[in-house]
Scaffold this active site. Sequence first.
Site, PDB file in Angstrom:
ATOM      1  N   HIS A 184      38.844  48.265  50.106  1.00 15.82           N
ATOM      2  CA  HIS A 184      40.020  48.717  49.355  1.00 15.82           C
ATOM      3  C   HIS A 184      41.266  48.455  50.207  1.00 15.82           C
ATOM      4  O   HIS A 184      41.898  49.373  50.731  1.00 15.82           O
ATOM      5  CB  HIS A 184      39.880  50.198  48.994  1.00 15.82           C
ATOM      6  N   ASP A 204      34.400  40.415  33.588  1.00 16.25           N
ATOM      7  CA  ASP A 204      35.105  41.582  33.046  1.00 16.25           C
ATOM      8  C   ASP A 204      34.301  42.168  31.886  1.00 16.25           C
ATOM      9  O   ASP A 204      33.778  41.438  31.032  1.00 16.25           O
ATOM     10  CB  ASP A 204      36.507  41.175  32.576  1.00 16.25           C
ATOM     11  N   HIS A 253      42.990  43.266  42.521  1.00 11.68           N
ATOM     12  CA  HIS A 253      42.049  42.345  41.880  1.00 11.68           C
ATOM     13  C   HIS A 253      42.811  41.256  41.152  1.00 11.68           C
ATOM     14  O   HIS A 253      43.969  41.429  40.774  1.00 11.68           O
ATOM     15  CB  HIS A 253      41.111  43.078  40.918  1.00 11.68           C
ATOM     16  N   ASN A 299      47.778  42.327  37.792  1.00 10.36           N
ATOM     17  CA  ASN A 299      48.686  43.347  37.283  1.00 10.36           C
ATOM     18  C   ASN A 299      48.975  44.332  38.404  1.00 10.36           C
ATOM     19  O   ASN A 299      48.065  44.769  39.106  1.00 10.36           O
ATOM     20  CB  ASN A 299      48.041  44.087  36.100  1.00 10.36           C
ATOM     21  N   CYS A 318      37.014  55.263  43.606  1.00 14.23           N
ATOM     22  CA  CYS A 318      37.581  54.026  43.047  1.00 14.23           C
ATOM     23  C   CYS A 318      36.472  53.220  42.344  1.00 14.23           C
ATOM     24  O   CYS A 318      35.435  52.918  42.951  1.00 14.23           O
ATOM     25  CB  CYS A 318      38.208  53.201  44.168  1.00 14.23           C
ATOM     26  N   CYS A 359      35.624  49.962  44.147  1.00 12.38           N
ATOM     27  CA  CYS A 359      34.886  50.228  45.397  1.00 12.38           C
ATOM     28  C   CYS A 359      33.423  50.522  45.084  1.00 12.38           C
ATOM     29  O   CYS A 359      32.522  50.056  45.796  1.00 12.38           O
ATOM     30  CB  CYS A 359      35.509  51.397  46.156  1.00 12.38           C
ATOM     31  N   HIS A 362      42.437  38.459  37.942  1.00  8.05           N
ATOM     32  CA  HIS A 362      41.730  38.029  36.745  1.00  8.05           C
ATOM     33  C   HIS A 362      41.724  36.505  36.712  1.00  8.05           C
ATOM     34  O   HIS A 362      42.779  35.879  36.865  1.00  8.05           O
ATOM     35  CB  HIS A 362      42.457  38.506  35.483  1.00  8.05           C
TER      36      HIS A 362
HETATM   37  P1  AMP Z   1      43.659  45.812  35.171  1.00  9.06           P
HETATM   38  O1  AMP Z   1      43.928  46.364  33.794  1.00  9.06           O
HETATM   39  O2  AMP Z   1      44.509  44.643  35.542  1.00  9.06           O
HETATM   40  O3  AMP Z   1      43.675  46.915  36.201  1.00  9.06           O
HETATM   41  O4  AMP Z   1      42.198  45.233  35.103  1.00  9.06           O
HETATM   42  C1  AMP Z   1      41.072  46.043  35.129  1.00  9.06           C
HETATM   43  C2  AMP Z   1      39.986  45.310  34.398  1.00  9.06           C
HETATM   44  O5  AMP Z   1      38.753  45.898  34.748  1.00  9.06           O
HETATM   45  C3  AMP Z   1      40.081  45.353  32.867  1.00  9.06           C
HETATM   46  O6  AMP Z   1      40.217  44.023  32.361  1.00  9.06           O
HETATM   47  C4  AMP Z   1      38.762  46.010  32.444  1.00  9.06           C
HETATM   48  O7  AMP Z   1      38.225  45.454  31.277  1.00  9.06           O
HETATM   49  C5  AMP Z   1      37.886  45.754  33.656  1.00  9.06           C
HETATM   50  N1  AMP Z   1      36.805  46.696  33.856  1.00  9.06           N
HETATM   51  C6  AMP Z   1      36.856  48.055  33.800  1.00  9.06           C
HETATM   52  N2  AMP Z   1      35.651  48.583  34.092  1.00  9.06           N
HETATM   53  C7  AMP Z   1      34.824  47.534  34.354  1.00  9.06           C
HETATM   54  C8  AMP Z   1      33.442  47.424  34.715  1.00  9.06           C
HETATM   55  N3  AMP Z   1      32.668  48.497  34.891  1.00  9.06           N
HETATM   56  N4  AMP Z   1      32.925  46.183  34.886  1.00  9.06           N
HETATM   57  C9  AMP Z   1      33.688  45.098  34.708  1.00  9.06           C
HETATM   58  N5  AMP Z   1      34.992  45.128  34.385  1.00  9.06           N
HETATM   59  C10 AMP Z   1      35.557  46.332  34.205  1.00  9.06           C
HETATM   60 ZN    ZN Z   2      38.764  50.581  45.670  1.00 11.04          ZN
END
Ligand code: AMP
Ligand code: ZN
Length: 114
Positions: free
Chosen positions: A46, A30, A100, A87, A4, A7, A102
């Site tokens: 998790h 993000d 998570h 989401n 994950c 994680c 936002h």
């Molecule tokens: P979701 O689409 O609601 O699952 O949100 C996942 C978020 O994680 C997205 O907004 C991505 O831009 C963000 N994301 C993916 N990889 C990383 C990372 N390595 N560091 C920071 N944010 C990330």
């Molecule tokens: Zn996880």
Amino acid sequence: MSDCLFCKIAAGEIPSNKVYEDESVLAFRDINPQAPVHILVIPKAHAADSAAQITAENSAVVARCFEVIAKVAAQEGLKDGFRVITNSGAAAGQTVPHLHFHILAGADMSDKLV
Ligand code: AMP
Ligand code: ZN
């Protein structure tokens, strides 16, 4: 969970731009911001893939995340307001199946989806 992304970020195996951390919750910026301020708040454990898996047994992590959301909002000076989004599921746009939240701020969201 071993495979994950969040994680791995929580464990420090993948770097992140941290804005807050305690024993159970991490907040980081993000990587693909959708607003001038875009911060993710995650439980380090998790506890659930998404909001769809919240139960009486694990709902305390949601409260902990919201305590941190308030702290981060104050720390970031979001006095004009902010939006919190989670989401749940691919159709809602979820791409990382680790619960998570936002935090979005710094843009006018008054005519957006909600
Ligand atoms: P979701 O689409 O609601 O699952 O949100 C996942 C978020 O994680 C997205 O907004 C991505 O831009 C963000 N994301 C993916 N990889 C990383 C990372 N390595 N560091 C920071 N944010 C990330
Ligand atoms: Zn996880």
